[in-house]
Design a protein around this motif. Structure first.
Motif, PDB file in Angstrom:
ATOM      1  N   ILE A 264       0.844  -1.194   0.000  1.00  0.00           N
ATOM      2  CA  ILE A 264       0.000   0.000   0.000  1.00  0.00           C
ATOM      3  C   ILE A 264       0.882   1.247   0.000  1.00  0.00           C
ATOM      4  O   ILE A 264       1.805   1.367   0.807  1.00  0.00           O
ATOM      5  CB  ILE A 264      -0.924   0.015   1.235  1.00  0.00           C
ATOM      6  CG1 ILE A 264      -1.844  -1.219   1.209  1.00  0.00           C
ATOM      7  CG2 ILE A 264      -1.755   1.299   1.286  1.00  0.00           C
ATOM      8  CD1 ILE A 264      -2.592  -1.443   2.510  1.00  0.00           C
ATOM      9  N   ASP A 265       0.586   2.161  -0.899  1.00  0.00           N
ATOM     10  CA  ASP A 265       1.250   3.470  -0.942  1.00  0.00           C
ATOM     11  C   ASP A 265       0.375   4.467  -0.194  1.00  0.00           C
ATOM     12  O   ASP A 265      -0.712   4.839  -0.656  1.00  0.00           O
ATOM     13  CB  ASP A 265       1.428   3.910  -2.396  1.00  0.00           C
ATOM     14  CG  ASP A 265       1.965   5.339  -2.547  1.00  0.00           C
ATOM     15  OD1 ASP A 265       2.258   5.985  -1.520  1.00  0.00           O
ATOM     16  OD2 ASP A 265       2.080   5.801  -3.698  1.00  0.00           O
ATOM     17  N   ALA A 266       0.832   4.905   0.986  1.00  0.00           N
ATOM     18  CA  ALA A 266       0.128   5.931   1.751  1.00  0.00           C
ATOM     19  C   ALA A 266       0.981   7.198   1.837  1.00  0.00           C
ATOM     20  O   ALA A 266       0.878   7.963   2.792  1.00  0.00           O
ATOM     21  CB  ALA A 266      -0.204   5.416   3.150  1.00  0.00           C
ATOM     22  N   VAL A 267       1.831   7.416   0.833  1.00  0.00           N
ATOM     23  CA  VAL A 267       2.716   8.581   0.799  1.00  0.00           C
ATOM     24  C   VAL A 267       2.324   9.510  -0.341  1.00  0.00           C
ATOM     25  O   VAL A 267       2.015  10.677  -0.138  1.00  0.00           O
ATOM     26  CB  VAL A 267       4.193   8.148   0.650  1.00  0.00           C
ATOM     27  CG1 VAL A 267       5.101   9.372   0.524  1.00  0.00           C
ATOM     28  CG2 VAL A 267       4.624   7.293   1.827  1.00  0.00           C
ATOM     29  N   GLY A 268       2.383   9.003  -1.584  1.00  0.00           N
ATOM     30  CA  GLY A 268       2.044   9.829  -2.727  1.00  0.00           C
ATOM     31  C   GLY A 268       3.237  10.521  -3.344  1.00  0.00           C
ATOM     32  O   GLY A 268       4.396  10.123  -3.161  1.00  0.00           O
ATOM     33  N   VAL A 302      -3.234   4.873  -2.283  1.00  0.00           N
ATOM     34  CA  VAL A 302      -4.119   5.911  -1.748  1.00  0.00           C
ATOM     35  C   VAL A 302      -3.350   7.169  -1.391  1.00  0.00           C
ATOM     36  O   VAL A 302      -3.954   8.179  -1.010  1.00  0.00           O
ATOM     37  CB  VAL A 302      -4.922   5.397  -0.532  1.00  0.00           C
ATOM     38  CG1 VAL A 302      -5.983   4.403  -0.979  1.00  0.00           C
ATOM     39  CG2 VAL A 302      -4.018   4.786   0.542  1.00  0.00           C
ATOM     40  N   GLY A 303      -2.020   7.137  -1.492  1.00  0.00           N
ATOM     41  CA  GLY A 303      -1.239   8.365  -1.391  1.00  0.00           C
ATOM     42  C   GLY A 303      -1.592   9.267  -2.561  1.00  0.00           C
ATOM     43  O   GLY A 303      -1.841   8.800  -3.679  1.00  0.00           O
ATOM     44  N   VAL A 304      -1.624  10.575  -2.323  1.00  0.00           N
ATOM     45  CA  VAL A 304      -2.145  11.519  -3.307  1.00  0.00           C
ATOM     46  C   VAL A 304      -1.119  11.807  -4.404  1.00  0.00           C
ATOM     47  O   VAL A 304       0.060  12.052  -4.125  1.00  0.00           O
ATOM     48  CB  VAL A 304      -2.559  12.833  -2.621  1.00  0.00           C
ATOM     49  CG1 VAL A 304      -2.956  13.893  -3.642  1.00  0.00           C
ATOM     50  CG2 VAL A 304      -3.713  12.571  -1.648  1.00  0.00           C
ATOM     51  N   TYR A 305      -1.586  11.809  -5.651  1.00  0.00           N
ATOM     52  CA  TYR A 305      -0.813  12.278  -6.807  1.00  0.00           C
ATOM     53  C   TYR A 305      -1.635  13.373  -7.476  1.00  0.00           C
ATOM     54  O   TYR A 305      -2.815  13.163  -7.784  1.00  0.00           O
ATOM     55  CB  TYR A 305      -0.517  11.125  -7.775  1.00  0.00           C
ATOM     56  CG  TYR A 305       0.471  10.142  -7.194  1.00  0.00           C
ATOM     57  CD1 TYR A 305       1.832  10.242  -7.469  1.00  0.00           C
ATOM     58  CD2 TYR A 305       0.047   9.139  -6.327  1.00  0.00           C
ATOM     59  CE1 TYR A 305       2.749   9.362  -6.906  1.00  0.00           C
ATOM     60  CE2 TYR A 305       0.951   8.252  -5.754  1.00  0.00           C
ATOM     61  CZ  TYR A 305       2.295   8.371  -6.049  1.00  0.00           C
ATOM     62  OH  TYR A 305       3.200   7.502  -5.471  1.00  0.00           O
ATOM     63  N   MET A 338      -6.126   2.227  -7.391  1.00  0.00           N
ATOM     64  CA  MET A 338      -5.720   3.536  -6.870  1.00  0.00           C
ATOM     65  C   MET A 338      -6.891   4.494  -6.855  1.00  0.00           C
ATOM     66  O   MET A 338      -7.933   4.243  -7.464  1.00  0.00           O
ATOM     67  CB  MET A 338      -4.585   4.109  -7.712  1.00  0.00           C
ATOM     68  CG  MET A 338      -4.966   4.476  -9.132  1.00  0.00           C
ATOM     69  SD  MET A 338      -3.542   5.034 -10.106  1.00  0.00           S
ATOM     70  CE  MET A 338      -2.757   3.467 -10.470  1.00  0.00           C
ATOM     71  N   GLY A 339      -6.690   5.607  -6.155  1.00  0.00           N
ATOM     72  CA  GLY A 339      -7.658   6.683  -6.187  1.00  0.00           C
ATOM     73  C   GLY A 339      -8.122   7.105  -4.807  1.00  0.00           C
ATOM     74  O   GLY A 339      -7.745   6.532  -3.782  1.00  0.00           O
ATOM     75  N   GLN A 340      -8.948   8.160  -4.804  1.00  0.00           N
ATOM     76  CA  GLN A 340      -9.544   8.623  -3.567  1.00  0.00           C
ATOM     77  C   GLN A 340     -10.580   7.619  -3.078  1.00  0.00           C
ATOM     78  O   GLN A 340     -11.225   6.929  -3.863  1.00  0.00           O
ATOM     79  CB  GLN A 340     -10.206   9.983  -3.779  1.00  0.00           C
ATOM     80  CG  GLN A 340      -9.249  11.094  -4.108  1.00  0.00           C
ATOM     81  CD  GLN A 340      -9.969  12.376  -4.472  1.00  0.00           C
ATOM     82  OE1 GLN A 340     -11.193  12.396  -4.586  1.00  0.00           O
ATOM     83  NE2 GLN A 340      -9.211  13.443  -4.675  1.00  0.00           N
ATOM     84  N   CYS A 341     -10.753   7.583  -1.784  1.00  0.00           N
ATOM     85  CA  CYS A 341     -11.666   6.629  -1.172  1.00  0.00           C
ATOM     86  C   CYS A 341     -13.126   7.041  -1.351  1.00  0.00           C
ATOM     87  O   CYS A 341     -13.469   8.206  -1.103  1.00  0.00           O
ATOM     88  CB  CYS A 341     -11.356   6.520   0.319  1.00  0.00           C
ATOM     89  SG  CYS A 341     -12.507   5.499   1.246  1.00  0.00           S
ATOM     90  N   PRO A 342     -14.003   6.123  -1.732  1.00  0.00           N
ATOM     91  CA  PRO A 342     -15.441   6.368  -1.669  1.00  0.00           C
ATOM     92  C   PRO A 342     -15.918   6.131  -0.232  1.00  0.00           C
ATOM     93  O   PRO A 342     -16.323   5.028   0.149  1.00  0.00           O
ATOM     94  CB  PRO A 342     -16.022   5.334  -2.645  1.00  0.00           C
ATOM     95  CG  PRO A 342     -15.041   4.209  -2.625  1.00  0.00           C
ATOM     96  CD  PRO A 342     -13.694   4.809  -2.325  1.00  0.00           C
TER      97      PRO A 342
END
Length: 401
Positions: A264-268, A302-305, A338-342
Motif C-alpha cells: 500500500i502506498d500511503a505517501v504519494g 491511496v497516497g495523493v498524486y 488507486m484513487g480517492q476513497c469512496p
C-alpha cells in the motif's frame, strides 16, 4: 464564525467568516465539534496546488446539525453526524454504484467534489465553527452519543483517514493470512495498518523515517521499518527470511516469494529519496512497491498524486507524469488499484466496529488544539516535529450550545 483560510505558501490564517445559511432545500448547516488537519491539507499549505487565497480549508468534519432545508427528511437539528470528505449527489451513475469519490454532478469541472480542497469544487471547508452540508440526507452519517464523549476522537476519523486506510487495504486485496507492507506511517498509513490487522493479515510492515510515527506503528501491533536504517525493501526481505517457520514451509521454487503479497502506498507524490531524505523523489515509493510485491501480488495506491504541481522538479513532474517500471509489473502479473476513497462505501461499517469496541482509530491522535492554534499546528505538522501525527481542532463552545 472563526475559520482557517489559506493565505499563500506556508501560511494559514484564522479569520472571521460569515456563518453559512442553508443554501438549498436539501442542504443543512453543521455546528462543528471536531475537525482535523489531514496530511493532504499540507499539499495546499505548501503551495503545491492551485487553491485560491482566502478559501476555507478542512475536509475532516463532524458535529451537530444546526438547521436543515425543508426537503431534508432523515436528519434533524440536534443530530450528531460525521461528513464523508466526498460531497456526492447520491443519484448519478457512479453514486448508484457506491463510487461517491467519482460523483458526476457536484463539481462542474471534474468527477469528484470535497470540502475545502483544491480542484474539488467551490465548497467551503470544515476547519470552521460551521459548515454547509450539500445534499444532507445523503452526505451525513448519523452517530450515537453526545459531543466530546469517549467516541468523539474515533468518529472524526470516519470522515477520511480510517475509510481511506481501509480502502488502501481493499485495493491491495488484504485478507486473512496475507503479508502486507505499507509505505508511510502518517494517519492514512497507520489506518491502513489497523485495517490490515482487522482483516486478519499475518504480517504488517510499515515504512517511515519519523520516530514518533514508527512508535505508533508498534503501538497498533504492526512492525515498524525505519527507512533511515537502509533500503526498506531489503530490510523487509531480511526480516521475512528470519521468520520462524517461513523457510521450513516453502516448497521448491517458492523462495522466489521473498517479498509480500499486498503493498500500500500511503505517501504519494511527495515521497522522499531513500538515499537522501532531504530530497523529494516522486517515484521512490512506486519503485519500491514494484520490487517488494510478490509475483501475482497486489498494490493499492491511496497516497495523493496531483497535477498540476507547481513544486514539481521537471516539466513532466509538474503535470504528474512519471516513468514507471511497467515491464516488471507486467512480468509479475501485479494488480494495481488507486484513487480517492469512496468514504460512504465503508464508513457505516467502520462506525459500527468503533461502537462495538473492535476498532479504536483514535490511538493515532497526537494533538488536540483550539482553532486559534491552527496556523502553528500546520507548521509543526508540515515539519514532522514535536510528535505531530494527527491533529484535531476542537470547538469546546459547541459542547454547551
Amino acid at each position: 464564525m472563526k475559520a482557517v483560510v489559506y493565505e499563500g505558501e506556508s501560511r494559514m490564517r484564522v479569520v472571521d467568516e460569515k456563518e453559512p445559511g442553508t443554501a438549498g432545500v436539501k442542504d443543512a448547516v453543521l455546528r462543528v465539534t471536531t475537525s482535523a488537519i489531514c496530511g493532504s491539507d499540507l499539499h495546499m499549505y505548501e503551495g503545491r496546488t492551485a487553491l485560491p487565497k482566502g478559501h476555507v480549508v478542512g475536509h475532516e468534519i463532524m458535529g451537530v446539525i444546526e438547521r436543515v432545508g425543508e426537503a431534508v427528511t432523515s436528519i434533524k437539528p440536534g443530530d450528531r453526524v460525521v461528513l464523508p470528505f466526498n460531497i456526492a449527489c447520491g443519484y448519478c451513475y457512479n453514486c448508484h454504484r457506491g463510487l461517491t469519490n467519482m460523483c458526476l454532478t457536484m463539481d462542474a469541472q471534474k468527477p469528484h467534489a470535497a470540502y475545502g480542497y483544491a480542484g474539488m469544487g467551490p465548497y467551503g471547508g470544515g476547519q470552521a465553527e460551521y459548515v454547509l452540508v450539500p445534499n444532507a440526507d445523503f452526505n451525513c452519517l448519523k452517530l450515537p452519543g453526545k459531543p466530546f464523549d469517549s467516541w468523539e476522537e474515533d468518529f472524526i476519523l470516519l470522515a477520511d483517514v480510517f475509510p481511506t486506510g481501509f480502502y488502501g487495504a481493499e485495493l491491495a486485496q488484504v485478507a486473512a493470512g496475507k503479508s502486507v507492507a505499507i509505505f508511510g506511517a502518517g494517519p492514512v498509513g497507520l489506518m491502513a495498518a489497523l485495517s490490515s490487522l482487522l482483516k486478519g493479515a499475518s504480517e504488517v510492515y510499515v515504512i517511515d523515517f519519523v520516530p514518533e510515527r514508527l512508535d505508533k506503528v508498534k503501538e497498533l501491533g504492526a512492525t515498524p521499518i525505519n527507512a533511515r536504517d537502509g533500503d526498506p525493501v531489503e530490510q523487509i526481505f531480511a526480516l521475512r527470511a528470519k521468520l520462524p517457520g517461513l523457510r521450513g514451509r516453502l516448497r521448491p521454487g517458492e523462495d522466489k516469494l521473498k517479498g509480500v503479497e499486498c503493498v500500500i502506498d500511503a505517501v504519494g507524490y511527495q515521497a522522499r529519496d531513500d538515499r537522501d531524505y532531504a530530497r523529494e523523489k516522486p517515484t521512490q515509493v512506486l519503485e519500491n512497491m514494484v520490487k517488494l510485491v510478490n509475483p501475482a501480488g497486489h498494490i493499492g495506491i491511496v497516497g495523493v498524486y496531483i497535477a498540476p504541481d507547481p513544486g514539481g522538479k521537471t516539466a513532466e513532474a509538474k503535470q504528474g507524469v512519471f516513468a514507471l517500471p511497467m515491464a516488471e509489473l507486467f512480468d509479475k502479473a501485479v494488480t494495481v488499484g488507486m484513487g480517492q476513497c469512496p468514504v460512504k462505501l465503508y464508513n457505516e461499517s467502520l462506525r459500527d466496529l468503533i461502537i462495538a469496541g473492535r476498532a479504536k482509530p483514535s490511538k493515532i491522535v497526537s494533538h488536540r488544539i483550539a482553532i486559534d492554534q491552527a496556523p502553528e499546528a500546520y507548521q509543526k505538522f508540515d515539519q514532522r516535529v514535536d510528535g505531530y501525527t494527527k491533529v484535531l481542532i476542537q470547538f469546546p463552545g459547541a459542547r454547551a450550545a
